[in-house]
Design a protein around this motif. Structure first.
Motif, short mmCIF file in Angstrom:
data_model
loop_
_atom_site.label_atom_id
_atom_site.label_comp_id
_atom_site.label_asym_id
_atom_site.label_seq_id
_atom_site.Cartn_x
_atom_site.Cartn_y
_atom_site.Cartn_z
N GLN B 120 0.83 -1.21 0.00
CA GLN B 120 0.00 0.00 0.00
C GLN B 120 0.87 1.25 0.00
OE1 GLN B 120 -2.41 0.02 3.48
NE2 GLN B 120 -0.71 0.22 4.88
N SER B 121 0.26 2.33 -0.43
CA SER B 121 1.01 3.57 -0.45
C SER B 121 1.31 3.94 1.00
CB SER B 121 0.19 4.64 -1.16
OG SER B 121 -0.16 5.67 -0.30
N GLY B 122 2.57 4.22 1.29
CA GLY B 122 2.97 4.46 2.67
C GLY B 122 3.51 3.20 3.32
N GLY B 123 3.43 2.07 2.61
CA GLY B 123 3.95 0.81 3.14
C GLY B 123 5.45 0.73 2.94
N TYR B 126 6.82 1.48 -0.49
CA TYR B 126 6.74 2.91 -0.77
C TYR B 126 7.88 3.65 -0.08
CZ TYR B 126 4.50 7.49 -1.27
OH TYR B 126 4.21 8.79 -1.60
N GLN B 127 8.17 3.24 1.15
CA GLN B 127 9.25 3.88 1.88
C GLN B 127 10.59 3.64 1.21
OE1 GLN B 127 9.20 2.87 6.09
NE2 GLN B 127 7.00 2.66 5.96
N TYR B 132 4.09 2.14 -5.16
CA TYR B 132 3.07 1.38 -4.43
C TYR B 132 2.16 0.68 -5.42
CZ TYR B 132 -0.18 5.10 -5.64
OH TYR B 132 -0.95 5.98 -6.34
N ASP B 134 -1.83 -0.60 -5.49
CA ASP B 134 -3.07 -0.68 -4.71
C ASP B 134 -4.11 -1.58 -5.36
OD1 ASP B 134 -3.82 0.83 -6.80
OD2 ASP B 134 -4.53 2.56 -5.65
#
Lengths: 335, 547
Positions: B120-123, B126-127, B132, B134
């Motif tokens: 997920q975005s922010g997962g 992504y880091q 990401y 979805d």
């Protein structure tokens, strides 16, 4: 093995024979719950038994258990669920001056079947730079063709969206609400998926420009230490919708005394405890919700979101209109 | 096995003793009760009409698509990896043969949490890279997750065939010049077909009954539809009718699986494992990669992600995880204990029964595995509450003895998982030659003594396998536990589900990880047992397994 089981059963029976108890069916499960419940036990000496689960499962189970249900209290996190429980005859009316006085009228059942102890706002969030905050000021604007395919919202099967739709039906009428639903579907940037937090992240990542989410999901990200959560927050602006007219749609986390409560007095005591300032702190803080009782401070994250005017519609209407809302979203093609 | 079966039919015996009929009745009640109550519930069917008009076609389509994606993928992945590890040696083939089973330790919904949190975005992804993905929360995404977790079923059953029975055929085919893909196509697939079909059917039923993954991904299927009708719309009748449709579908599927297997069965003509051909160089490493991928994707990566997630989220305080772990273990032990006892009785009844209707009746227990946990739970809740009321009428008070304690939950899990225990025990019984029984009887031993002195000791490995399987599945179980557990008793699966449902995925990592570790231990034990006794496959196929 058998010995173990016998022991356990005996232990259960012995427990039920001794010290006063209170049985709670709760759809809440937050870290501050321990402190919340301990506070009650410390104050009254009454031991709490808990069964935590989804609201719907708990309601079904209570209905099946019928008049011998051990439940004293049912706590759910949505007015729609409180209504379902009410319809199933699971609550009994209680008279409590304290609750009448402290809980605002629009947040409790007119006959005292249940009481809201904290509330959450269904807010609109937007990506800074993509959308001017003046473009969107009302829920109605989400269905405006001018928005274009830039909206992210979770599935309509989620109860928060059903309750929002119910409030739209109440305020706009069935016909206009259906048009609103269809307009939103036409504006979707992607098919509904994930939860509220996922919509916020999708906006931050640029998948869409506007999203709908409950206030506490955003507040949780605000309170988080993770850099990625902070990045999400920095990219988003927020709107409390309909400030110029009826106010922002709010929902409640609430509780009522079970119709067949074996410990009725203790149950009323517990509800009154929930309205006390100390308990309100725990109840609301656990999930960044707005305390129901005036004068109790919310969390720092909520303070950052600022003051807003809430829709004063009695939340029991959200439940009454829920079936129509369900039909409406199915018709509008909102999955 | 086949020979034993024939002989046991030929040995003249007296008519069935009463206790066999008793067990038949008990089996029928156990499995039948939830189904009958579900079908019995009556109502006006308004809800069904609304559902049919709006969402039901989609539910049906999604369920069928899910099965159609998962089953072939499971058969292919399981079949090919079993073939490779049984017939060839290549870098890492030794430990891969063992490690390919590991995804069984992870419940599909937990793998779904782990990957969603990663993608997920922010997962984590992504880091690390700013990217990401979805679209994992979709039907193909659910199918991919289920395939990764369920392929070991096909792998295990196929490996048992390839490793034990294929040597003569493989040698002959090799002598005739067949190799590589052709060997697999002409020898492997036909030989492994009964086992692969059984593994595939199992995966198909698991996919149909799956609740956790599809609910989390928001993919509406038949099972979530039943759930929604019952709990969302509060319509027991609609849920009952949907369940009836699902059961009919499952029955059809079991029948299809049986006809797909046909009457093929392979006797253990040769017990020697096939001569392994050694693959080196690029081909060897290619095969290593091919066989490593499922283990990495289905086990190693999710475990790693869960570890990372557990470390980065705040540790739970006040030691409130201890009771949760305790409750999980206790329910696991209770289900395994009672299940073992019941399975032993059923297997014994089947062994000693002469008439085929009795045997068929006891085999009906197998059907329980195909019923979704939530259907079993609700189906049991109704008659159990009725019984509770009768008990209160009799003894007074207001304690719900069955539904208010773990008894209802333990019984519900028996319905679901008894087939898992039954299978290894039946296999164990079939390996005990009837001559031994005859010898015992001629020395004057009665059935009881024979059972205690002859069968029980010989069944020990099968009993161990059955016990471990029951335990693992119970620890992983979610929907029935969610609905039926008593006060103050959260299991790890329930806790993980609650956190994930509340969009606190990284916090769900820790309970998920503990489930994985608890389930891992028995799986490793079982695996070692299988390796140590190649002739006694400890990990069994529960439903319609190969002859």
């Amino acid at each position: 093995m058998i010995r173990l089981m016998t022991l356990m059963i005996v232990a259960t029976v012995c427990q039920s024979a001794h010290a006063q108890q209170l049985n709670i069916y709760s759809a809440r499960h937050y870290e501050t719950d321990e402190a919340l419940y301990e506070g009650f036990t410390d104050m009254t000496g009454i031991r709490l038994n808990r069964l935590e689960g989804g609201s719907d499962e708990l309601i079904t189970r209570m209905s099946r258990e019928g008049r011998y249900s051990p439940a004293d209290i049912l706590i759910t996190v949505d007015a729609g669920r409180l209504f379902r429980a009410e319809q199933a005859g699971l609550f009994q009316p209680i008279q409590s001056e304290l609750l009448q006085k402290t809980i605002p009228a629009h947040m409790r059942h007119p006959d005292g079947l249940w009481f809201g102890f904290s509330s959450r706002a269904r807010m609109i969030f937007y990506r800074k730079g993509d959308v001017a905050s003046s473009e969107i000021a009302r829920y109605e604007d989400l269905a405006d063709p001018a928005l274009g395919k830039r909206l992210c919202i979770r599935s309509s099967s989620n109860i928060y969206n059903l309750s929002l739709t119910a409030s739209m039906i109440h305020h706009l009428g069935e016909k206009a609400a259906l048009d609103w639903g269809k307009g939103m579907v036409a504006n979707l940037a992607r098919p509904p998926q994930g939860g509220d937090t996922d919509q916020l992240r999708a906006v931050a990542a640029g998948t869409c420009s506007v999203a709908v989410a409950n206030s506490y999901y955003f507040a949780r990200l605000m309170a988080s230490d993770r850099p990625t959560d902070k990045a999400v927050i920095n990219r988003l602006g927020w709107i409390f919708p309909n400030q110029s007219d009826r106010g922002t749609h709010v929902n409640v986390s609430g509780a009522g005394v079970a119709a067949h409560a074996p410990n009725r007095e203790a149950a009323i005591q517990f509800l009154e405890y929930l309205a006390s300032p100390a308990a309100q702190q725990y109840f609301a803080k656990g999930n960044h919700e707005y305390p129901a009782v005036a004068g109790v401070a919310g969390t720092a994250a909520l303070d950052r979101l600022g003051e807003f005017q809430a829709d004063r519609l009695n939340v029991s209407v959200l439940g009454q209109k829920q079936a129509s809302a369900q039909r409406l979203v199915d018709q509008s093609g909102w999955r | 096995m086949v020979i034993n079966r024939i002989m046991s039919d030929d040995v003249p015996r007296r008519a069935e003793p009463l206790w066999i009929w008793g067990f038949l009745l008990l089996g029928g009640l156990l499995i039948g009760l939830p189904m009958v109550t579900v079908l019995w519930s009556v109502g006006d069917g308004q809800g069904l009409h609304h559902l049919w008009q709006t969402v039901l076609p989609e539910y049906g389509r999604n369920s069928i698509l899910l099965v159609m994606m998962v089953t072939p993928a499971v058969v292919l992945l399981g079949g090919v990896t079993a073939w490779c590890t049984s017939l060839y040696t290549f870098p890492g083939s030794g430990w891969l043969a063992w490690a390919l089973v590991l995804p069984l330790a992870l419940p599909p919904y937990i793998v779904a949490y782990a990957y969603t949190d990663f993608f997920q975005s922010g997962g984590l992804l992504y880091q690390l890279s700013g990217l990401y993905f979805d679209r994992l929360r979709s039907l193909p995404g659910a199918a991919a997750i289920l395939t990764l977790v369920l392929y070991p079923y096909a792998y295990l059953s196929a490996r048992a065939i390839f490793a034990r029975q294929a040597s003569a055929q493989v040698a002959a085919a090799r002598m005739l010049g067949a190799k590589g893909l052709r060997l697999f196509w002409r020898v492997g697939l036909p030989m492994g077909w009964p086992a692969l079909a059984a593994g595939g059917a199992l995966a198909a039923m698991e996919s149909l009954a799956d609740y956790g993954t599809v609910a989390f991904f928001g993919v509406p299927t038949f099972t979530t539809g039943i759930y929604r009708a019952w709990f969302g719309l509060g319509e027991g009748a609609t849920a009952a009718r949907l369940s009836a449709c699902l059961l009919a579908f499952i029955a059809l599927f079991l029948w299809a699986e049986r006809s797909a297997r046909g009457r093929r069965s392979f006797s253990e003509a040769s017990n020697a494992p096939p001569l392994k051909r050694s693959l080196t160089g690029l081909v060897g490493w290619g095969m290593t990669l091919w066989c490593t991928a499922p283990v990495v994707l289905g086990f190693a990566v999710p475990m790693l992600l869960l570890c990372v997630g557990s470390l980065s989220s705040p540790m739970p305080g006040r030691g409130d995880w201890l009771p949760v772990v305790g409750a999980t273990l206790m329910i696991g032990v209770a289900v395994a204990g009672l299940g073992l006892l019941l399975a032993l009785c059923f297997a014994a009844a089947r062994r000693f029964a002469r008439r085929s209707p009795v045997r068929a009746g006891i085999s009906m227990v197998n059907f329980g595995y195909a019923i979704p946990g939530s259907v079993v739970a609700v189906g049991l809740l109704i008659p159990m509450t009725w019984l509770d009321y009768r008990l209160i009428d009799l003894f007074g008070g207001r304690q719900l003895w069955l539904t208010g304690s773990i008894i209802a939950l333990v019984l519900a899990l028996q319905v679901r998982f008894l087939p898992l225990a039954l299978r290894p025990l039946e296999a164990g019984f079939s390996r005990i030659p009837v001559e031994m029984e005859a010898a015992g009887r001629s020395l004057g031993a009665g059935t009881g003594l024979l059972f205690a002195r002859l069968h029980l000791p010989l069944l020990a490995p099968s009993l161990g396998a059955a016990c471990l399987l029951l335990f693992v599945e119970t620890v992983k179980e979610l929907p029935a536990t969610l609905i039926l557990r008593p006060f103050n008793m959260d299991t790890l699966a329930v806790r993980a589900h609650q956190l994930a449902a509340d969009e606190r995925l990284s916090q769900a990592a820790l309970p998920s990880l503990v489930i994985a570790f608890i389930a891992l231990l028995p799986i490793i034990l079982l695996n070692r047992q299988t390796a140590a006794r190649p002739r006694q496959a400890a990990l069994p196929m529960p439903v319609g397994a190969y002859q």
